[in-house]
Design a protein around this motif. Structure first.
Motif, PDB file in Angstrom:
ATOM      1  N   PRO A  19       5.299   3.336 -15.649  1.00  0.00           N
ATOM      2  CA  PRO A  19       5.818   4.461 -14.582  1.00  0.00           C
ATOM      3  C   PRO A  19       6.903   3.841 -13.871  1.00  0.00           C
ATOM      4  CG  PRO A  19       3.356   4.097 -14.609  1.00  0.00           C
ATOM      5  CD  PRO A  19       3.858   2.898 -15.325  1.00  0.00           C
ATOM      6  N   THR A  20       7.855   4.888 -13.622  1.00  0.00           N
ATOM      7  CA  THR A  20       9.037   4.594 -12.717  1.00  0.00           C
ATOM      8  C   THR A  20       8.670   4.925 -11.303  1.00  0.00           C
ATOM      9  OG1 THR A  20       9.760   6.935 -12.780  1.00  0.00           O
ATOM     10  CG2 THR A  20      10.622   5.534 -14.792  1.00  0.00           C
ATOM     11  N   LEU A  21       9.661   4.527 -10.349  1.00  0.00           N
ATOM     12  CA  LEU A  21       9.332   4.954  -9.103  1.00  0.00           C
ATOM     13  C   LEU A  21       8.887   6.314  -8.649  1.00  0.00           C
ATOM     14  CD1 LEU A  21       9.391   3.994  -6.011  1.00  0.00           C
ATOM     15  CD2 LEU A  21      11.671   4.336  -5.905  1.00  0.00           C
ATOM     16  N   THR A  22       9.755   7.228  -9.575  1.00  0.00           N
ATOM     17  CA  THR A  22       9.617   8.579  -9.443  1.00  0.00           C
ATOM     18  C   THR A  22       8.433   9.153  -9.852  1.00  0.00           C
ATOM     19  OG1 THR A  22      12.061   9.083  -9.616  1.00  0.00           O
ATOM     20  CG2 THR A  22      10.617  10.881 -10.059  1.00  0.00           C
ATOM     21  N   ASP A  23       7.790   8.512 -10.902  1.00  0.00           N
ATOM     22  CA  ASP A  23       6.421   9.115 -11.517  1.00  0.00           C
ATOM     23  C   ASP A  23       5.556   8.252 -10.409  1.00  0.00           C
ATOM     24  OD1 ASP A  23       7.532   9.544 -13.821  1.00  0.00           O
ATOM     25  OD2 ASP A  23       7.433   7.704 -14.777  1.00  0.00           O
ATOM     26  N   ARG A  24       5.473   7.378  -9.691  1.00  0.00           N
ATOM     27  CA  ARG A  24       4.506   7.028  -9.057  1.00  0.00           C
ATOM     28  C   ARG A  24       4.391   7.644  -7.493  1.00  0.00           C
ATOM     29  NH1 ARG A  24       5.807   1.594  -7.361  1.00  0.00           N
ATOM     30  NH2 ARG A  24       7.401   1.548  -8.462  1.00  0.00           N
ATOM     31  N   VAL A  25       5.625   8.094  -6.991  1.00  0.00           N
ATOM     32  CA  VAL A  25       5.895   9.001  -5.736  1.00  0.00           C
ATOM     33  C   VAL A  25       5.189  10.290  -6.310  1.00  0.00           C
ATOM     34  CG1 VAL A  25       7.329   9.990  -4.247  1.00  0.00           C
ATOM     35  CG2 VAL A  25       7.868   7.644  -4.851  1.00  0.00           C
ATOM     36  N   MET A  26       5.497  10.985  -7.354  1.00  0.00           N
ATOM     37  CA  MET A  26       5.082  12.061  -7.563  1.00  0.00           C
ATOM     38  C   MET A  26       3.509  12.159  -7.966  1.00  0.00           C
ATOM     39  SD  MET A  26       7.587  13.622 -10.393  1.00  0.00           S
ATOM     40  CE  MET A  26       6.638  14.798 -11.102  1.00  0.00           C
ATOM     41  N   SER A  27       2.963  11.077  -8.372  1.00  0.00           N
ATOM     42  CA  SER A  27       1.504  11.035  -8.510  1.00  0.00           C
ATOM     43  C   SER A  27       0.703  10.598  -7.210  1.00  0.00           C
ATOM     44  CB  SER A  27       1.066   9.881  -9.538  1.00  0.00           C
ATOM     45  OG  SER A  27       1.550   8.595  -9.223  1.00  0.00           O
ATOM     46  N   SER A  28       1.319   9.722  -6.469  1.00  0.00           N
ATOM     47  CA  SER A  28       0.809   9.352  -5.112  1.00  0.00           C
ATOM     48  C   SER A  28       0.814  10.844  -4.246  1.00  0.00           C
ATOM     49  CB  SER A  28       1.604   8.475  -4.314  1.00  0.00           C
ATOM     50  OG  SER A  28       1.670   7.126  -5.138  1.00  0.00           O
ATOM     51  N   ILE A  29       1.996  11.818  -4.124  1.00  0.00           N
ATOM     52  CA  ILE A  29       1.813  12.668  -3.331  1.00  0.00           C
ATOM     53  C   ILE A  29       0.630  13.836  -4.029  1.00  0.00           C
ATOM     54  CG2 ILE A  29       3.173  15.042  -3.175  1.00  0.00           C
ATOM     55  CD1 ILE A  29       5.485  13.153  -3.035  1.00  0.00           C
TER      56      ILE A  29
ATOM     57  N   VAL B  24       5.299   9.433   1.560  1.00  0.00           N
ATOM     58  CA  VAL B  24       6.724   8.895   1.611  1.00  0.00           C
ATOM     59  C   VAL B  24       7.065   7.799   2.031  1.00  0.00           C
ATOM     60  CG1 VAL B  24       9.088   9.695   2.215  1.00  0.00           C
ATOM     61  CG2 VAL B  24       7.463  11.195   1.160  1.00  0.00           C
ATOM     62  N   CYS B  25       6.221   7.657   3.374  1.00  0.00           N
ATOM     63  CA  CYS B  25       6.741   6.315   4.087  1.00  0.00           C
ATOM     64  C   CYS B  25       6.120   5.167   3.444  1.00  0.00           C
ATOM     65  CB  CYS B  25       6.061   6.312   5.388  1.00  0.00           C
ATOM     66  SG  CYS B  25       6.869   7.513   6.498  1.00  0.00           S
ATOM     67  N   MET B  26       4.825   5.057   3.096  1.00  0.00           N
ATOM     68  CA  MET B  26       4.099   3.838   2.596  1.00  0.00           C
ATOM     69  C   MET B  26       4.473   3.555   1.116  1.00  0.00           C
ATOM     70  SD  MET B  26       2.664   3.170   5.446  1.00  0.00           S
ATOM     71  CE  MET B  26       1.895   1.702   4.864  1.00  0.00           C
ATOM     72  N   VAL B  27       4.877   4.353   0.247  1.00  0.00           N
ATOM     73  CA  VAL B  27       5.067   4.295  -1.111  1.00  0.00           C
ATOM     74  C   VAL B  27       6.477   4.335  -1.318  1.00  0.00           C
ATOM     75  CG1 VAL B  27       4.887   5.200  -3.484  1.00  0.00           C
ATOM     76  CG2 VAL B  27       2.925   5.544  -1.892  1.00  0.00           C
ATOM     77  N   THR B  28       7.290   5.300  -1.065  1.00  0.00           N
ATOM     78  CA  THR B  28       8.835   5.358  -1.228  1.00  0.00           C
ATOM     79  C   THR B  28       9.743   4.319  -0.425  1.00  0.00           C
ATOM     80  OG1 THR B  28       8.730   7.545  -1.766  1.00  0.00           O
ATOM     81  CG2 THR B  28      10.729   6.789  -1.576  1.00  0.00           C
ATOM     82  N   ILE B  29       9.376   4.453   0.934  1.00  0.00           N
ATOM     83  CA  ILE B  29      10.323   3.658   1.633  1.00  0.00           C
ATOM     84  C   ILE B  29       9.609   2.205   1.606  1.00  0.00           C
ATOM     85  CG2 ILE B  29      10.801   3.067   4.177  1.00  0.00           C
ATOM     86  CD1 ILE B  29      10.618   6.064   4.582  1.00  0.00           C
ATOM     87  N   GLY B  30       8.376   1.995   1.537  1.00  0.00           N
ATOM     88  CA  GLY B  30       7.554   0.738   1.563  1.00  0.00           C
ATOM     89  C   GLY B  30       8.054  -0.111   0.382  1.00  0.00           C
TER      90      GLY B  30
ATOM     91  N   ARG C 190      10.155  -3.631   0.480  1.00  0.00           N
ATOM     92  CA  ARG C 190       9.411  -4.877  -0.191  1.00  0.00           C
ATOM     93  C   ARG C 190      10.588  -5.468  -1.265  1.00  0.00           C
ATOM     94  NH1 ARG C 190       4.464  -2.149   1.033  1.00  0.00           N
ATOM     95  NH2 ARG C 190       4.832  -0.816  -0.933  1.00  0.00           N
ATOM     96  N   LYS C 191      11.035  -4.458  -1.777  1.00  0.00           N
ATOM     97  CA  LYS C 191      12.246  -5.096  -2.872  1.00  0.00           C
ATOM     98  C   LYS C 191      13.187  -6.039  -2.031  1.00  0.00           C
ATOM     99  CE  LYS C 191      11.587  -1.889  -6.537  1.00  0.00           C
ATOM    100  NZ  LYS C 191      12.217  -0.743  -7.151  1.00  0.00           N
ATOM    101  N   TYR C 192      13.832  -5.172  -0.816  1.00  0.00           N
ATOM    102  CA  TYR C 192      14.965  -5.650  -0.161  1.00  0.00           C
ATOM    103  C   TYR C 192      14.554  -7.121   0.319  1.00  0.00           C
ATOM    104  CZ  TYR C 192      18.563  -5.874   3.312  1.00  0.00           C
ATOM    105  OH  TYR C 192      19.556  -6.388   4.113  1.00  0.00           O
ATOM    106  N   PHE C 193      13.259  -7.118   1.116  1.00  0.00           N
ATOM    107  CA  PHE C 193      12.850  -8.424   1.514  1.00  0.00           C
ATOM    108  C   PHE C 193      12.295  -9.459   0.883  1.00  0.00           C
ATOM    109  CE2 PHE C 193      12.940  -5.326   5.399  1.00  0.00           C
ATOM    110  CZ  PHE C 193      13.754  -6.096   6.202  1.00  0.00           C
ATOM    111  N   GLY C 194      11.969  -8.996  -0.600  1.00  0.00           N
ATOM    112  CA  GLY C 194      11.393  -9.896  -1.472  1.00  0.00           C
ATOM    113  C   GLY C 194      10.041 -10.102  -1.166  1.00  0.00           C
ATOM    114  N   THR C 195       9.135  -9.123  -0.682  1.00  0.00           N
ATOM    115  CA  THR C 195       7.868  -9.478  -0.480  1.00  0.00           C
ATOM    116  C   THR C 195       6.845  -8.755  -1.331  1.00  0.00           C
ATOM    117  OG1 THR C 195       7.901  -7.464   0.953  1.00  0.00           O
ATOM    118  CG2 THR C 195       8.440  -9.822   1.964  1.00  0.00           C
ATOM    119  N   ASN C 196       7.472  -8.290  -2.770  1.00  0.00           N
ATOM    120  CA  ASN C 196       6.484  -7.792  -3.465  1.00  0.00           C
ATOM    121  C   ASN C 196       5.290  -8.626  -4.042  1.00  0.00           C
ATOM    122  OD1 ASN C 196       6.951  -4.888  -4.134  1.00  0.00           O
ATOM    123  ND2 ASN C 196       9.116  -5.906  -4.943  1.00  0.00           N
TER     124      ASN C 196
END
Length: 302
Positions: free
Chosen positions: A211-221, A286-292, A296-302
């Motif tokens: 699943p892409t990021l868009t798929d995961r955001v849609m399903s989480s919403i 939106v905050c915890m999934v999309t922005i989060g 996490r990618k930016y700071f390398g904490t995945n």
């Protein structure tokens, strides 16, 4: 809400505890603080206003909140209670869910069932640690204007503590626990179902596409919105937490509160505030999934 896994879980993979990164705990607390300090608390205040005053429409409720302080009225209870709750509940959830998910897998449960158990127990731990008391204080802040005597939130809490001790200031914590438990179980279940459905529609039956990021955001919403089926529990929680109103029975528990709500507001009373609660769930996602995910990618904490 925690982000959904980005790929399928291998049921035959070695069972291991999920590592708890302190950088992720810090990031989670920061995101929670951002969420509640922006649209989160206004949705929370509006939801509580409607659940406590079940004769009010969403427009009338918003007007009454505005009368209590203009735009600042929508941030009642933010400092310190919502901040305390936001900065601690993520860590409680992560530690508890990780441990119970590991124990369930070790006992032979499937990844899906283990995830449900982890989410449910994490939600319960949230309620009985910091969320119970903080949620009570936030509700007192929003509903104290209904009291015949105008008193500060601290004065109301102090009087309740003197009369009833810790049980008094944690009144309604069982309803919070039921809400959190069913919230996380529902969000996980509905979101996983929505994700599978989206992947099947977009990529075809039997597809192993990640699943892409868009798929995961849609399903989480979708999961966050559908999890609001338990709004009656939230209305009961508000009734237990709010300042005592004239005519209401002295001894209140979940059953007594449910009878009181039904007697005065009928079945529809149990769903007051569901619209702002859906808005709250979407904003949290939106905050915890999309922005989060991006942070996490930016700071390398995945």
């Amino acid at each position: 809400m925690a982000p959904l896994p980005s790929g399928p879980v291998d049921p035959n993979a070695p069972i291991q505890r999920k590592s708890v990164s302190y950088s992720n705990l810090l990031l989670g607390a920061t995101l929670n603080l951002f969420e509640v300090s922006t649209l989160g608390q206004p949705f929370e205040v509006l939801k509580t206003q409607m659940a406590a005053n079940r004769g009010q429409s969403i427009v009338v409720a918003a007007q009454n909140v505005w009368k209590r302080g203009g735009p600042l009225g929508f941030f009642q209870g933010l400092i310190p209670w919502a901040w305390i709750e936001a900065s601690t509940k993520g860590a409680v959830l992560l530690f508890t869910a990780s441990e119970f998910e590991y124990r369930s897998r070790a006992a032979g449960a499937s990844p899906f069932v283990s995830g449900l158990i982890g989410g449910m127990t994490g939600g319960i731990a949230q309620a009985y640690s910091t969320m119970g008391f903080c949620t009570f204080m936030k509700t007192v802040e929003v509903t104290r204007h209904k009291s015949a005597v105008k008193e500060s939130t601290f004065k109301v809490a102090s009087d309740i503590f003197k009369r009833e001790g810790f049980r008094g200031i944690n009144k309604g914590v069982n309803a919070v626990a039921v809400r959190q438990c069913t919230n996380w179980a529902s969000r996980f279940g509905f979101a996983r179902w929505a994700q599978d459905t989206i992947v099947r529609i977009r990529y075809g039956e039997g597809s192993n596409a990640v699943p892409t990021l868009t798929d995961r955001v849609m399903s989480s919403i979708v999961g966050g919105a559908l999890s609001c089926w338990n709004q009656p529990i939230e209305v009961i929680r508000v009734e237990l937490h709010q300042v005592k109103t004239p005519g209401r029975p002295e001894k209140m528990n979940i059953a007594a509160a449910a009878k009181w709500i039904y007697k005065n507001s009928g079945v529809s009373g149990f769903y007051k505030g569901v619209v702002p609660r859906i808005g709250l769930g979407v904003w949290q996602t939106v905050c915890m999934v999309t922005i989060g995910d991006e942070l996490r990618k930016y700071f390398g904490t995945n």
